[in-house]
Design a protein around this motif. Structure first.
Motif, PDB file in Angstrom:
ATOM      1  N   THR A  71       0.827  -1.202   0.000  1.00  0.00           N
ATOM      2  CA  THR A  71       0.000   0.000   0.000  1.00  0.00           C
ATOM      3  C   THR A  71       0.864   1.255   0.000  1.00  0.00           C
ATOM      4  OG1 THR A  71      -0.165   0.081   2.418  1.00  0.00           O
ATOM      5  CG2 THR A  71      -1.882  -1.142   1.234  1.00  0.00           C
ATOM      6  N   VAL A  72       0.280   2.314  -0.536  1.00  0.00           N
ATOM      7  CA  VAL A  72       0.918   3.626  -0.513  1.00  0.00           C
ATOM      8  C   VAL A  72      -0.188   4.647  -0.304  1.00  0.00           C
ATOM      9  CG1 VAL A  72       0.808   3.798  -3.044  1.00  0.00           C
ATOM     10  CG2 VAL A  72       2.347   5.293  -1.761  1.00  0.00           C
ATOM     11  N   ALA A  73       0.071   5.626   0.556  1.00  0.00           N
ATOM     12  CA  ALA A  73      -0.943   6.624   0.899  1.00  0.00           C
ATOM     13  C   ALA A  73      -0.554   7.996   0.370  1.00  0.00           C
ATOM     14  CB  ALA A  73      -1.131   6.694   2.408  1.00  0.00           C
ATOM     15  N   LEU A  74      -1.563   8.771   0.034  1.00  0.00           N
ATOM     16  CA  LEU A  74      -1.356  10.178  -0.278  1.00  0.00           C
ATOM     17  C   LEU A  74      -1.401  10.992   1.016  1.00  0.00           C
ATOM     18  CD1 LEU A  74      -3.680  10.832  -3.370  1.00  0.00           C
ATOM     19  CD2 LEU A  74      -1.301  10.071  -3.337  1.00  0.00           C
ATOM     20  N   PRO A  75      -0.851  12.188   1.004  1.00  0.00           N
ATOM     21  CA  PRO A  75      -1.098  13.083   2.139  1.00  0.00           C
ATOM     22  C   PRO A  75      -2.611  13.290   2.292  1.00  0.00           C
ATOM     23  CG  PRO A  75       0.600  13.977   0.693  1.00  0.00           C
ATOM     24  CD  PRO A  75       0.015  12.807  -0.024  1.00  0.00           C
ATOM     25  N   ARG A  76      -3.040  13.545   3.518  1.00  0.00           N
ATOM     26  CA  ARG A  76      -4.475  13.759   3.730  1.00  0.00           C
ATOM     27  C   ARG A  76      -4.985  14.911   2.867  1.00  0.00           C
ATOM     28  NH1 ARG A  76      -4.978  14.191  10.087  1.00  0.00           N
ATOM     29  NH2 ARG A  76      -2.986  15.218   9.771  1.00  0.00           N
ATOM     30  N   LEU A  77      -6.198  14.731   2.350  1.00  0.00           N
ATOM     31  CA  LEU A  77      -6.792  15.725   1.472  1.00  0.00           C
ATOM     32  C   LEU A  77      -7.790  16.564   2.264  1.00  0.00           C
ATOM     33  CD1 LEU A  77      -7.521  13.287  -1.497  1.00  0.00           C
ATOM     34  CD2 LEU A  77      -5.538  14.801  -1.249  1.00  0.00           C
ATOM     35  N   ASP A  78      -7.461  17.810   2.502  1.00  0.00           N
ATOM     36  CA  ASP A  78      -8.362  18.737   3.195  1.00  0.00           C
ATOM     37  C   ASP A  78      -9.061  19.591   2.142  1.00  0.00           C
ATOM     38  OD1 ASP A  78      -7.430  17.743   5.575  1.00  0.00           O
ATOM     39  OD2 ASP A  78      -6.011  19.370   5.910  1.00  0.00           O
ATOM     40  N   TRP A  79     -10.294  19.204   1.820  1.00  0.00           N
ATOM     41  CA  TRP A  79     -11.039  19.927   0.793  1.00  0.00           C
ATOM     42  C   TRP A  79     -12.174  20.714   1.426  1.00  0.00           C
ATOM     43  CZ3 TRP A  79     -12.090  16.463  -4.116  1.00  0.00           C
ATOM     44  CH2 TRP A  79     -10.859  16.099  -4.686  1.00  0.00           C
ATOM     45  N   ASP A  80     -12.450  21.860   0.855  1.00  0.00           N
ATOM     46  CA  ASP A  80     -13.531  22.710   1.346  1.00  0.00           C
ATOM     47  C   ASP A  80     -14.845  22.309   0.667  1.00  0.00           C
ATOM     48  OD1 ASP A  80     -14.661  24.699   2.855  1.00  0.00           O
ATOM     49  OD2 ASP A  80     -14.158  26.304   1.442  1.00  0.00           O
ATOM     50  N   VAL A  81     -15.213  21.031   0.844  1.00  0.00           N
ATOM     51  CA  VAL A  81     -16.447  20.482   0.285  1.00  0.00           C
ATOM     52  C   VAL A  81     -17.026  19.493   1.294  1.00  0.00           C
ATOM     53  CG1 VAL A  81     -15.690  20.692  -2.119  1.00  0.00           C
ATOM     54  CG2 VAL A  81     -15.276  18.580  -0.888  1.00  0.00           C
ATOM     55  N   SER A  82     -18.260  19.102   1.079  1.00  0.00           N
ATOM     56  CA  SER A  82     -18.866  18.088   1.936  1.00  0.00           C
ATOM     57  C   SER A  82     -18.321  16.714   1.564  1.00  0.00           C
ATOM     58  CB  SER A  82     -20.380  18.089   1.774  1.00  0.00           C
ATOM     59  OG  SER A  82     -20.744  17.701   0.466  1.00  0.00           O
ATOM     60  N   ALA A  83     -18.416  15.785   2.501  1.00  0.00           N
ATOM     61  CA  ALA A  83     -17.951  14.415   2.244  1.00  0.00           C
ATOM     62  C   ALA A  83     -18.715  13.793   1.072  1.00  0.00           C
ATOM     63  CB  ALA A  83     -18.122  13.567   3.500  1.00  0.00           C
ATOM     64  N   GLY A  84     -20.022  14.053   1.000  1.00  0.00           N
ATOM     65  CA  GLY A  84     -20.817  13.508  -0.095  1.00  0.00           C
ATOM     66  C   GLY A  84     -20.399  14.051  -1.449  1.00  0.00           C
ATOM     67  N   ARG A  85     -20.082  15.334  -1.515  1.00  0.00           N
ATOM     68  CA  ARG A  85     -19.588  15.927  -2.760  1.00  0.00           C
ATOM     69  C   ARG A  85     -18.289  15.252  -3.203  1.00  0.00           C
ATOM     70  NH1 ARG A  85     -23.165  18.853  -5.846  1.00  0.00           N
ATOM     71  NH2 ARG A  85     -23.795  20.832  -4.900  1.00  0.00           N
ATOM     72  N   MET A  86     -17.407  15.003  -2.241  1.00  0.00           N
ATOM     73  CA  MET A  86     -16.140  14.344  -2.556  1.00  0.00           C
ATOM     74  C   MET A  86     -16.388  12.972  -3.175  1.00  0.00           C
ATOM     75  SD  MET A  86     -12.834  13.963  -2.504  1.00  0.00           S
ATOM     76  CE  MET A  86     -11.487  12.820  -2.271  1.00  0.00           C
ATOM     77  N   LEU A  87     -17.269  12.183  -2.548  1.00  0.00           N
ATOM     78  CA  LEU A  87     -17.542  10.850  -3.073  1.00  0.00           C
ATOM     79  C   LEU A  87     -18.215  10.917  -4.433  1.00  0.00           C
ATOM     80  CD1 LEU A  87     -17.170   7.869  -1.942  1.00  0.00           C
ATOM     81  CD2 LEU A  87     -16.507   9.769  -0.466  1.00  0.00           C
ATOM     82  N   GLU A  88     -19.106  11.867  -4.629  1.00  0.00           N
ATOM     83  CA  GLU A  88     -19.809  11.956  -5.902  1.00  0.00           C
ATOM     84  C   GLU A  88     -18.864  12.212  -7.067  1.00  0.00           C
ATOM     85  OE1 GLU A  88     -23.220  14.381  -6.493  1.00  0.00           O
ATOM     86  OE2 GLU A  88     -24.453  13.295  -5.041  1.00  0.00           O
ATOM     87  N   ILE A  89     -17.850  13.047  -6.861  1.00  0.00           N
ATOM     88  CA  ILE A  89     -16.961  13.326  -7.982  1.00  0.00           C
ATOM     89  C   ILE A  89     -16.076  12.119  -8.287  1.00  0.00           C
ATOM     90  CG2 ILE A  89     -14.955  14.365  -6.809  1.00  0.00           C
ATOM     91  CD1 ILE A  89     -15.095  16.553  -9.052  1.00  0.00           C
TER      92      ILE A  89
END
Length: 331
Positions: A137-155
């Motif tokens: 496994t390899v991880a990205l740095p945490r993604l701090d987005w100014d959106v709702s969790a649902g918006r993130m999943l939808e895209i």
């Protein structure tokens, strides 16, 4: 209509990568609550962030054999949140009210997970391949987005944006039509599969190549997805994304991938390319309105190709309103 916090507090969310949580306590935020997480014995603990005595930030404290010790006056708390030591009055009974709100916490898949609802019977996503040792496994740095969790999943689930938003990364501008695909209701979420002619970008004079890639989406409601990529010209890899809601309009996403351990160059390639892809997504998602995940479909016009994000939103709306999550609607 239940509040956002009430509707989604029964579910488990990551608040840190395991490697981030060392000997010091760590700050976290989840559904409007400020938390502190720390290691206790063979496990992890999560409580309210501020000391019950005088409101000091426990993230500035330290972990001792007794528990989490506040740096202000030395009050110490066990993993269950109860105060076990008041140094200024060592012989006096400790008031029952000298306690922190505590929450369930576990480690799995290299993440520290927290559930705010002590009565919840919800479970974590089942990703057994991450526990067999057969994949790396390899991880990205945490993604701090100014959106709702649902918006993130939808895209992430939106199959129609690939050729438009992801030009220059893997999007194929010549492939704009989305063939019909099915969405199936599975325990805990949804499943769908499409084939996309991904386009590798030109590099150092190498002509871009089209690779018909099978994309398999497996959604674990409310905010987690496993997305497998199976190219014809390369090994399969799988992406895992879990959006952890800070509030109804902001989230932090834990995003990582599994891959064949023999692919020594994969981590560097993945991190560089995926950060570029996700930056393209972020610019779109942060510009959407409303910022909160919509609770209906009014004000939007959908087509058949939007089937996966539509069914995902139906599931999230059902959880928000306290109704059973039903199977996909007929086309």
């Amino acid at each position: 209509m239940r509040s956002y916090e009430e509707a989604f507090s029964p579910y488990w969310y990551p608040v840190a990568f395991s490697h981030e949580l060392k000997e010091r306590p760590l700050a976290a935020r989840l559904l409007g609550k400020e938390l502190v997480v720390w290691r206790v014995g063979a496990g992890v603990a999560a409580t309210q962030r501020y000391c019950a005595h005088r409101g000091a930030d426990l993230c500035a404290g330290e972990v001792s054999a007794e528990g989490l010790r506040c740096a202000f006056h030395g009050w110490t708390y066990g993993g269950d949140g109860r105060c076990v030591r008041v140094p200024s009055q060592p012989g006096a009974p400790i008031p029952a009210s000298a306690a922190l709100a505590s929450f369930r916490a576990v480690e799995r898949y290299g993440l520290v997970w927290v559930c705010l609802d002590a009565r919840s019977e919800q479970t974590l996503p089942e990703w057994p391949e991450l526990e067999t040792g057969k994949v790396a496994t390899v991880a990205l740095p945490r993604l701090d987005w100014d959106v709702s969790a649902g918006r993130m999943l939808e895209i992430i689930l939106d199959v129609t944006h690939l050729s438009w938003v992801h030009k220059g990364t893997f999007g194929n501008p010549e492939q704009q039509e989305v063939p019909p695909y099915e969405v199936a209701r599975v325990p805990g979420g949804l499943r769908a599969q499409i084939t996309y002619p991904a386009l590798s970008p030109a590099m150092e004079g190498v002509v871009p190549r089209v690779d018909r890639t099978t994309l398999t989406y497996e959604v674990f409601l409310p905010f987690a997805v496993r997305l497998s990529f199976k190219p014809t010209l390369f090994f399969q890899h799988t992406v895992y994304a879990v959006a952890s809601p800070w509030s109804e309009e902001k989230m932090q996403c834990f995003y990582f991938a599994s891959y064949h351990p023999g692919l020594k160059l994969f981590p560097d390639i993945f991190v560089k390319s995926e950060l570029a892809i996700l930056e393209q997504d972020r610019l779109v998602a942060e510009g959407q309105r409303p910022k909160a995940h919509p609770l209906d479909f009014s004000g939007e016009v959908h087509v058949r190709a939007d089937r996966l994000p539509i069914e995902y939103r139906r599931g999230v709306i059902a959880l928000r309103t306290g109704r059973p999550v039903e199977g996909p609607t007929p086309e």
